[in-house]
Design a protein around this motif. Structure first.
Motif, mmCIF file in Angstrom:
data_model
loop_
_atom_site.group_PDB
_atom_site.id
_atom_site.type_symbol
_atom_site.label_atom_id
_atom_site.label_comp_id
_atom_site.label_asym_id
_atom_site.label_seq_id
_atom_site.Cartn_x
_atom_site.Cartn_y
_atom_site.Cartn_z
ATOM 1 N N ALA A 65 30.702 48.288 28.964
ATOM 2 C CA ALA A 65 31.522 48.166 27.499
ATOM 3 C C ALA A 65 32.753 48.872 27.809
ATOM 4 N N THR A 66 32.875 49.996 28.667
ATOM 5 C CA THR A 66 34.139 50.721 28.736
ATOM 6 C C THR A 66 34.998 49.895 29.644
ATOM 7 N N PHE A 67 34.323 49.602 30.667
ATOM 8 C CA PHE A 67 35.166 48.534 31.566
ATOM 9 C C PHE A 67 35.751 47.406 30.892
ATOM 10 N N ARG A 68 35.148 46.826 29.969
ATOM 11 C CA ARG A 68 35.426 45.397 29.332
ATOM 12 C C ARG A 68 36.787 45.892 28.421
ATOM 13 N N ARG A 69 36.686 47.003 27.869
ATOM 14 C CA ARG A 69 37.647 47.528 26.994
ATOM 15 C C ARG A 69 39.061 47.482 27.743
ATOM 16 N N SER A 70 39.018 47.927 29.259
ATOM 17 C CA SER A 70 40.050 48.057 29.971
ATOM 18 C C SER A 70 40.429 46.618 30.387
ATOM 19 N N CYS A 71 39.656 45.701 30.474
ATOM 20 C CA CYS A 71 39.912 44.292 30.858
ATOM 21 C C CYS A 71 40.672 43.791 29.748
ATOM 22 N N GLY A 72 40.507 44.107 28.634
ATOM 23 C CA GLY A 72 41.398 43.706 27.395
ATOM 24 C C GLY A 72 43.091 43.908 27.706
ATOM 25 N N GLN A 93 40.697 39.209 37.904
ATOM 26 C CA GLN A 93 39.985 38.195 38.281
ATOM 27 C C GLN A 93 38.346 38.486 37.785
ATOM 28 N N VAL A 94 38.043 39.876 38.141
ATOM 29 C CA VAL A 94 36.786 40.276 38.024
ATOM 30 C C VAL A 94 36.571 40.258 36.355
ATOM 31 N N CYS A 95 37.593 40.812 35.655
ATOM 32 C CA CYS A 95 37.454 40.678 34.061
ATOM 33 C C CYS A 95 37.647 39.347 33.689
ATOM 34 N N ALA A 96 38.016 38.489 34.091
ATOM 35 C CA ALA A 96 38.002 37.089 33.441
ATOM 36 C C ALA A 96 36.344 36.771 33.580
ATOM 37 N N ARG A 97 35.742 36.991 34.589
ATOM 38 C CA ARG A 97 34.277 36.821 34.792
ATOM 39 C C ARG A 97 33.570 37.569 33.685
ATOM 40 N N ALA A 98 33.918 38.960 33.433
ATOM 41 C CA ALA A 98 33.236 39.869 32.536
ATOM 42 C C ALA A 98 33.300 39.417 31.164
ATOM 43 N N ALA A 99 34.507 38.575 30.884
ATOM 44 C CA ALA A 99 34.777 37.953 29.590
ATOM 45 C C ALA A 99 33.587 36.714 29.129
ATOM 46 N N ARG A 100 33.019 36.296 30.305
ATOM 47 C CA ARG A 100 32.218 35.191 30.095
ATOM 48 C C ARG A 100 30.891 35.801 30.111
ATOM 49 N N LEU A 101 30.661 36.988 30.137
ATOM 50 C CA LEU A 101 29.096 37.276 29.628
ATOM 51 C C LEU A 101 28.921 37.595 28.354
ATOM 52 N N PRO A 102 27.760 37.556 28.021
ATOM 53 C CA PRO A 102 27.173 37.726 26.295
ATOM 54 C C PRO A 102 27.996 39.123 25.696
#
Length: 429
Positions: A65-72, A93-102
């Motif tokens: 969850a913390t990583f995905r906030r950084s991805c934004g 590129q990793v963040c783009a795949r993380a965005a596709r997670l539920p």
């Protein structure tokens, strides 16, 4: 000294640049520009996730969850340098795949995501095997918007005459950049702490809030953020908005050098105790640190948000770290393994946790150096002030950058007259 990263690729060829960090494939002898180094002055060693103590028992869902906030932020903003660093591009590129997670990811799925997308590497400075950890927090103090006899210490907004220079390589100014003001058509260094405390900025409409204790103001400058609880119960959130460019001097180090506090007993509480017991000496001690920080009102923060880090995001207590942004990219995951005094009454206990780089600091220098964000308030401050400990750093490198998985062009045949290197010696790009 740790051995530099050595990873076999193809016919026993090795890739790596000692003293320049991890280098990717490519050779100027083949007509290509030399590959960029990923981490300056770093030694790296590939390891497996199973070798990380506490990895299986960590809360990977919270880390994700913390990583995905950084991805934004990574998705919205460019890298701090141009062209972007390979690590930034790979993380995007990793963040783009993380965005596709539920929207909500369980711990097992979060762990699987990190293990699929990254490969762990121990990272350290070239001259030592372990890194170093400290802690920081968001102070909370009582104050007011209007000066009074009770609240007489100001917290200042950024002055209009403050000029902070841009870094030599371009990009936005940092907390290590020089700061100036214009006098008679030329730039001179900005006022130091003593001049500001003596009133050089007063009556200019810069006071955001007034607080009771000058020592609280001093520590708010060090932490870079503060919560000011007003008389009506409102909490004013203030965040870093610039500095005066003067050198930062750790006053704890001065107390140790002067024999006033033993090194093994040094902590934030020890510094506060000395200042409280010796008010005049304490005031002069604080003025030895010429650095001074200016604030802004962080209206965008919600009640449960942590302080805003340098990535522009609210920090997560126990998951966010400050790193050297000249070396590392915001959003990079690190697994920390240390024995820290986080137990009852400062008892040492294992700290084995996946953290995300979301902040920086002027004292955070080197490839294996981090400041752990512990949250807000007195308890978080007491905990953060005890942390000055070694620890092992494991950087999670995106698989796209993993040299063991990356194809390396075979070198062109050398002329017969050219001497050949032994098979055990690296042909460095």
């Amino acid at each position: 000294m740790r051995t530099h990263l050595v990873i076999p690729v193809l016919s026993g060829l090795l890739t790596g640049v000692l003293g320049s960090g991890l280098a990717l494939a490519g050779s100027s002898r083949q007509g290509h520009a030399p590959a960029p180094a990923l981490f300056a002055q770093a030694a790296l060693e590939p390891v497996g996730f199973a070798e990380l103590p506490g990895w299986a028992g960590d809360d990977h869902a919270q880390a994700l969850a913390t990583f995905r906030r950084s991805c934004g932020s990574i998705a919205r903003k460019p890298d701090l340098v141009t062209p972007p660093r390979p690590m930034f591009t790979a993380l995007r590129q990793v963040c783009a795949r993380a965005a596709r997670l539920p929207g909500k990811v369980g711990d097992r799925a979060a762990r699987a995501f990190f293990e699929k997308e990254f490969h762990p590497y121990r990272i350290s400075a070239l001259d030592r095997s372990e890194g170093f950890l400290t802690g920081y927090y968001e102070p909370e103090v009582e104050g007011a918007r209007i000066r009074s006899d009770e609240y007489a210490t100001p917290l200042y907004a950024r002055p209009g005459d403050l000029v902070i220079e841009a870094p030599p390589g371009g990009g936005p100014p940092t907390n290590k950049s020089g700061a100036f003001r214009e006098v008679d058509g030329r730039l001179v260094p900005y006022h130091d702490r003593a001049a500001i405390e003596d009133g050089v900025l007063q009556d200019k409409g810069l006071e955001i809030a007034w607080i009771r204790d000058p020592t609280d103001a001093f520590f708010a400058h060090i932490q870079g953020s503060v919560r000011v609880r007003l008389p009506d119960g409102e909490v004013l959130r203030l965040n870093y908005d610039g500095h005066n460019g003067q050198p930062y001097t750790p006053i704890g180090r001065l107390l140790i050098e002067r024999g006033l506090v033993p090194r093994e007993k040094m902590s934030m509480d020890a510094i506060r105790a000395y200042i409280a017991a010796h008010p005049e000496e304490g005031r002069e001690l604080m003025r030895q640190n010429k650095s001074y920080v200016f604030f802004r009102v962080a209206d965008e923060l919600k009640a449960g948000d942590g302080a805003v880090g340098a990535q522009g995001l609210p920090l997560t207590a126990g998951r966010s770290i400050a790193v050297d942004k000249a070396i590392h990219v915001y959003g990079t995951p690190f697994f920390l393994d240390a024995a820290l005094p986080t137990g009852t009454d400062g008892a040492s206990e294992p700290f084995e946790r996946l953290m995300i780089a979301q902040d920086t600091g002027s004292a955070i220098v080197g490839p294996a150096r981090a400041d752990i964000f512990f949250g807000a308030g007195k308890e978080a401050g007491a905990l953060a002030g005890r942390i000055q400990h070694p620890g092992r750093f494991t950087l999670l490198l995106p698989r796209a950058l993993d040299p063991a998985r990356r194809r390396v062009p075979l070198p062109r045949p050398r002329p017969e007259s050219a001497p050949r290197l032994p098979a055990t010696v690296s042909e460095t790009p």
